[in-house]
Design an enzyme around this catalytic site. Structure first.
Site, PDB file in Angstrom:
ATOM      1  N   CYS A   7       0.848  -1.198   0.000  1.00 43.96           N
ATOM      2  CA  CYS A   7       0.000   0.000   0.000  1.00 43.96           C
ATOM      3  C   CYS A   7       0.883   1.249   0.000  1.00 43.96           C
ATOM      4  O   CYS A   7       2.106   1.179   0.054  1.00 43.96           O
ATOM      5  CB  CYS A   7      -0.912   0.006   1.224  1.00 43.96           C
ATOM      6  SG  CYS A   7      -0.010  -0.022   2.787  1.00 43.96           S
ATOM      7  N   CYS A  25       3.354   1.669   2.782  1.00 49.18           N
ATOM      8  CA  CYS A  25       4.586   0.886   2.606  1.00 49.18           C
ATOM      9  C   CYS A  25       5.594   1.675   1.776  1.00 49.18           C
ATOM     10  O   CYS A  25       6.774   1.735   2.099  1.00 49.18           O
ATOM     11  CB  CYS A  25       4.289  -0.442   1.899  1.00 49.18           C
ATOM     12  SG  CYS A  25       3.264  -1.570   2.849  1.00 49.18           S
ATOM     13  N   CYS A  28      46.922 -12.182 -16.659  1.00 44.85           N
ATOM     14  CA  CYS A  28      47.690 -11.864 -15.452  1.00 44.85           C
ATOM     15  C   CYS A  28      46.798 -11.176 -14.431  1.00 44.85           C
ATOM     16  O   CYS A  28      45.616 -10.951 -14.667  1.00 44.85           O
ATOM     17  CB  CYS A  28      48.879 -10.978 -15.796  1.00 44.85           C
ATOM     18  SG  CYS A  28      48.407  -9.383 -16.480  1.00 44.85           S
ATOM     19  N   CYS A  64      44.819  -8.107 -15.390  1.00 43.78           N
ATOM     20  CA  CYS A  64      43.592  -8.394 -16.143  1.00 43.78           C
ATOM     21  C   CYS A  64      42.425  -8.621 -15.185  1.00 43.78           C
ATOM     22  O   CYS A  64      41.304  -8.160 -15.431  1.00 43.78           O
ATOM     23  CB  CYS A  64      43.770  -9.631 -17.016  1.00 43.78           C
ATOM     24  SG  CYS A  64      45.037  -9.482 -18.279  1.00 43.78           S
ATOM     25  N   ASP A  88      30.542 -29.034  20.492  1.00 43.19           N
ATOM     26  CA  ASP A  88      29.264 -29.439  21.068  1.00 43.19           C
ATOM     27  C   ASP A  88      29.415 -30.921  21.432  1.00 43.19           C
ATOM     28  O   ASP A  88      30.328 -31.588  20.935  1.00 43.19           O
ATOM     29  CB  ASP A  88      28.160 -29.238  20.029  1.00 43.19           C
ATOM     30  CG  ASP A  88      26.837 -29.825  20.475  1.00 43.19           C
ATOM     31  OD1 ASP A  88      26.418 -29.523  21.598  1.00 43.19           O
ATOM     32  OD2 ASP A  88      26.253 -30.609  19.707  1.00 43.19           O
ATOM     33  N   ASP A 100      26.496 -29.493  15.309  1.00 42.55           N
ATOM     34  CA  ASP A 100      25.671 -30.123  14.276  1.00 42.55           C
ATOM     35  C   ASP A 100      24.206 -29.720  14.336  1.00 42.55           C
ATOM     36  O   ASP A 100      23.435 -30.062  13.434  1.00 42.55           O
ATOM     37  CB  ASP A 100      25.756 -31.650  14.400  1.00 42.55           C
ATOM     38  CG  ASP A 100      24.982 -32.175  15.605  1.00 42.55           C
ATOM     39  OD1 ASP A 100      25.061 -31.537  16.680  1.00 42.55           O
ATOM     40  OD2 ASP A 100      24.302 -33.196  15.466  1.00 42.55           O
ATOM     41  N   ASP A 106      23.352 -24.925  17.705  1.00 39.70           N
ATOM     42  CA  ASP A 106      24.768 -24.584  17.557  1.00 39.70           C
ATOM     43  C   ASP A 106      25.008 -23.464  16.551  1.00 39.70           C
ATOM     44  O   ASP A 106      26.120 -22.930  16.481  1.00 39.70           O
ATOM     45  CB  ASP A 106      25.568 -25.821  17.100  1.00 39.70           C
ATOM     46  CG  ASP A 106      25.508 -26.956  18.107  1.00 39.70           C
ATOM     47  OD1 ASP A 106      25.582 -26.657  19.316  1.00 39.70           O
ATOM     48  OD2 ASP A 106      25.379 -28.119  17.687  1.00 39.70           O
TER      49      ASP A 106
END
Length: 800
Positions: free
Chosen positions: A20, A23, A86, A89, A490, A691, A695
């Site tokens: 709208c 916004c 090189c 470049c 952990d 994992d 964590d």
């Protein structure tokens, strides 16, 4: 507000989420607050914001829109760049792409000849391609959906033939020069020298003129310009001396120097290209794991279909020796899978109904029916390839120094060559000597080695790591990991399996087998993790289960049932208390096992008379290799820490078994990152290994985050390094390959700089010939790439 007199460019930002007028106003106000913005207008209908501001504030604009609750869609694309020779470049292509309005970042890799561009979603791709072409290079989009073509192989064959022809033409010119060193003085006729040198200089060496001219047009220089100027000066001087020579006289000409330099540089470029191709073997090996077709099971019959025709949920037939065409779940059959190229696991992994399989792995001796769960870009193999490509495309922080040097390298060499020419003339040397020394300066300078030093080492290091199940997501993690002084782990799922097992058991009558049989009979059919541990223990001992009747759950306490006419119950301490029983002689065992953080279950006989039969202690088991991993880290002087949300007894028990230095138990997920920050504040360079979702903040807070394979996607996204197998021994292996890769980067940069630091003064003082300079120039690039390729022999220490 900008103080510049020139009007800044107009940036068109696509905005997602506006619904709208309010916004649009919110976005407009957010953008107007960004420093450097002159004017803002937001169009709700087109969902765009037009901002008058310098391109450098683009990241701040995107952040402002995000903070206001909306988003700016962006795209990331890859281009193949042709014509780079090189480091200068690389800088030119990056600057050309960076000038396109809407481009946030452009990273160019000389070793892979690729550019990765992050830009606003509304940036025209053709504008990006045109910017590269205008800078003097070739550009084409890389289509991830299409298998890569083998253009590099065709180019290698073409370069090989060019080198062969150049060397054959230059050889007759070199023979008299070698003969002169041996005391034999004779020369080819001038016209024959010119005839042999001309095609080498202007046909085979045309690439240097083209690339050098494009660099000049773009207002900069590169290696090709140095070679073109140097060899042209030698060739032109030869023509001049031939023209000035008296009739019948034989002047000393330099056709052989010009031709041999071109031939040697072409040889160096060919060897360099061949070596660079070897650095990308890991990607090509992974891409080769994708089969072209699959066998689909439909209505009881087999149907061969292309991989692109598969859909999630399709049932696939995998015959012995075939590759799995997609990620999936085994529905029927038993076999083994060779996942070596994907996870680095050298031994086949058993597969049975319910097990997951990974696309690209090789099926063993059994026929399997597999339901496809992930295809194409969503498969594990595709994600692995993307991670390796991302790491190889990224720039290590140390590369920033190289980029700064390369920007001034070619102009500096041209200046040194002019000073050399003028200096020799001022001390009274003939023009011929002054010019040849200046030419030698131009020829020996090699910005190629500088440009290749870092990316080739990163490509080789990330490639060999991927082969052993270590995915390094970004070059910064690779560079930092070598300096890690503390590793924080952990516990559950990282150092331990995350699945409860029977750690201890005690039977009052001494018959542990019977105790297990009775407990397992009560637990038969239960999905509870502790029940599974009891049933697994029975299977391992090949124990038969007794029949159980009148089985029922006891809420909050355990389970009971009738076995051989007796009512038995298995449960917690509350069940023991309700039966009016005490731990008796098992009290000491119970206290000791509880101190270890174990979960206790009591087996009771309730009828005909209540009595205690035995005690089980459940706990997580250490992963194979966990003890070895911690020992290797300690051997390298790295301090270890355990940061776990588990109770203190369990955490300290695991730490004691492993020999971990510090334990932080009962840590809330939100506080794990704070523990990592505390370690960093104390001066440690911290790697965090985990994992789970809990964590992820700590992985992101650490200097290097290491996610264990089989963990959550959130953890893998937060980490800079992902271990494809849940093997703790890969943690020290990841740090080791980082250390070795960083050492190669430093060695390469040393050699790249030393060639020029030593070679340029020698050339300027007339102590080198153009031919020797050309050979040194070719050797510098080849030696840098070859040194990086030594990383391909690396293996983790725990591997044979």
């Amino acid at each position: 507000m900008s103080s510049s007199s020139a009007a800044p460019p107009l940036l068109d930002l696509p905005i997602v989420g506006m619904t709208c007028a309010s916004c649009a106003g919110r976005v407009e106000r957010a953008l107007a607050k960004v420093e450097g913005v002159r004017q803002v207008s937001v169009n709700l209908a087109s969902e765009q914001a037009r901002v008058e501001a310098a391109a450098s504030v683009l990241p701040a604009l995107i952040a402002a829109v995000s903070k206001a609750g909306y988003s700016v869609p962006q795209l990331t694309l890859e281009m193949q760049i042709g014509g780079m020779t090189c480091a200068s470049c690389v800088g030119r292509v990056e600057r050309a792409l960076g000038k396109v309005v809407g481009v946030q970042q452009a990273i160019v890799n000389l070793a892979s000849e690729r550019a990765r561009i992050t830009a606003l979603a509304n940036v025209d791709v053709h504008t990006l391609l045109a910017a590269v072409e205008k800078a003097g290079y070739h550009a084409s989009l890389i289509d991830a959906a299409r298998p890569p073509s083998d253009d590099a192989e065709a180019r290698l064959r073409r370069e090989r033939w060019q080198v062969i022809v150049a060397l054959l033409l230059a050889l007759p010119l070199v023979v008299p020069m070698i003969a002169g060193w041996l005391g034999q003085h004779w020369m080819l006729p001038a016209w024959l020298q010119c005839l042999l040198a001309t095609p080498v200089q202007f046909v085979l060496g045309a690439r240097f003129y083209r690339a050098g001219w494009k660099a000049l047009r773009a207002g900069s220089g590169n290696m090709d310009l140095l070679v073109a100027l140097g060899t042209s000066a030698g060739f032109g001087l030869s023509l001049y001396l031939w023209w000035q020579a008296a009739p019948g006289a034989m002047p000393h000409l330099y056709f052989e120097a010009a031709a041999v330099v071109v031939a040697l540089v072409l040889l160096g470029k060919y060897l360099e290209s061949r070596a660079k191709r070897q650095t990308s073997t890991a990607i090509r090996a992974l891409e080769a794991l994708r089969p072209d077709s699959a066998v689909r099971w439909i209505d009881g019959r087999e149907e061969v279909v292309a991989i692109g025709a598969l859909r999630p949920g399709d049932v696939l037939v995998i015959k012995p020796g075939e590759r799995f065409p997609a990620d999936g779940e085994v529905l029927d059959g038993e076999s083994q899978a060779d996942e070596a190229l994907i996870t680095g696991e050298s031994l086949p992994v058993a597969k049975q109904p319910g097990d997951r399989v990974t696309g690209g792995a090789i099926n063993g001796e059994g026929r399997l029916l597999v339901r496809a769960t992930a295809l194409g870009a969503e498969s594990v193999l595709a994600r692995i390839i993307r991670l390796v490509e991302d790491a190889q495309a990224a720039k290590a922080p140390i590369q920033k120094l190289v980029d700064k040097v390369s920007q001034v390298f070619v102009p500096s060499v041209l200046l040194i060559a002019l000073i050399t020419l003028a200096g020799w003339l001022l001390v009274g040397a003939p023009l011929e000597i002054a010019l040849i020394n200046a030419v030698t300066v131009l020829v020996i300078a090699c910005p190629c080695a500088l440009g290749l030093a870092t990316p080739t080492a990163i490509m080789a290091g990330t490639g060999v790591a991927a082969r052993h199940g270590i995915l390094i997501k970004d070059a910064e993690a690779l560079e930092i990991a070598h300096a890690v002084t503390s590793v924080a782990f952990d516990k559950t799922g990282t150092l331990t399996s995350g699945q409860p097992r029977i750690a201890h058991l005690a039977a009052l009558d001494g018959d542990e087998a019977r105790l297990l049989q009775q407990a397992a009979a009560l637990q038969r059919g239960s999905e509870h993790p502790l029940a599974k541990a009891v049933l697994d223990a029975c299977r391992e001992r090949d124990l038969l289960l007794a029949e159980v009747g009148a089985s029922r759950a006891l809420a909050g306490r355990g389970i009971q049932g009738e076995i051989d006419g007796r009512l038995l119950a298995l449960g917690n301490r509350r069940l023991l208390d309700e039966a009016g029983l005490s731990a008796g002689v098992l009290a000491d065992n119970a206290a000791a096992w509880e101190a270890e953080g174990r979960t206790l279950s009591w087996l009771l006989e309730l009828t005909p008379a209540p009595r205690l039969l035995g005690l089980f202690a459940f706990g997580d088991t250490l992963k194979p290799g966990a003890i070895e991993a911690v020992a290797v880290l300690h051997g390298r002087g790295i301090r270890t820490h355990l940061i776990s949300g588990d109770n203190r007894g369990s955490a300290h028990a695991v730490a004691a078994q492993l020999g971990i230095d510090d334990v932080h138990a009962e840590v809330l997920p939100a506080d794990k990152a704070a523990e990592v920050a505390r370690l960093k504040h104390n001066g440690a360079v911290v790697a965090m290994v985990g994992d789970g979702i809990n964590d992820a903040p700590a992985l992101a807070a650490a200097d290097v985050g290491i996610a264990m394979g089989g963990g959550t996607d959130v953890a893998m996204h937060a980490a800079g390094i992902t271990l494809m197998r849940g093997d703790p021994r890969l943690v020290p292996a990841a740090l080791d390959i980082s250390r070795r890769t960083y050492a190669k980067i430093r060695q390469n940069l040393f050699w790249a700089f030393i060639y020029n630091v030593v070679g340029l003064p020698l050339a300027a003082f007339g102590l080198l010939s153009p031919v020797v300079a050309g050979a040194a120039m070719a050797l510098s690039s080849v030696s840098v790439v070859s040194n990086a390729l030594l990383l391909k022999t690396w293996k983790p220490e725990d591997k044979s």
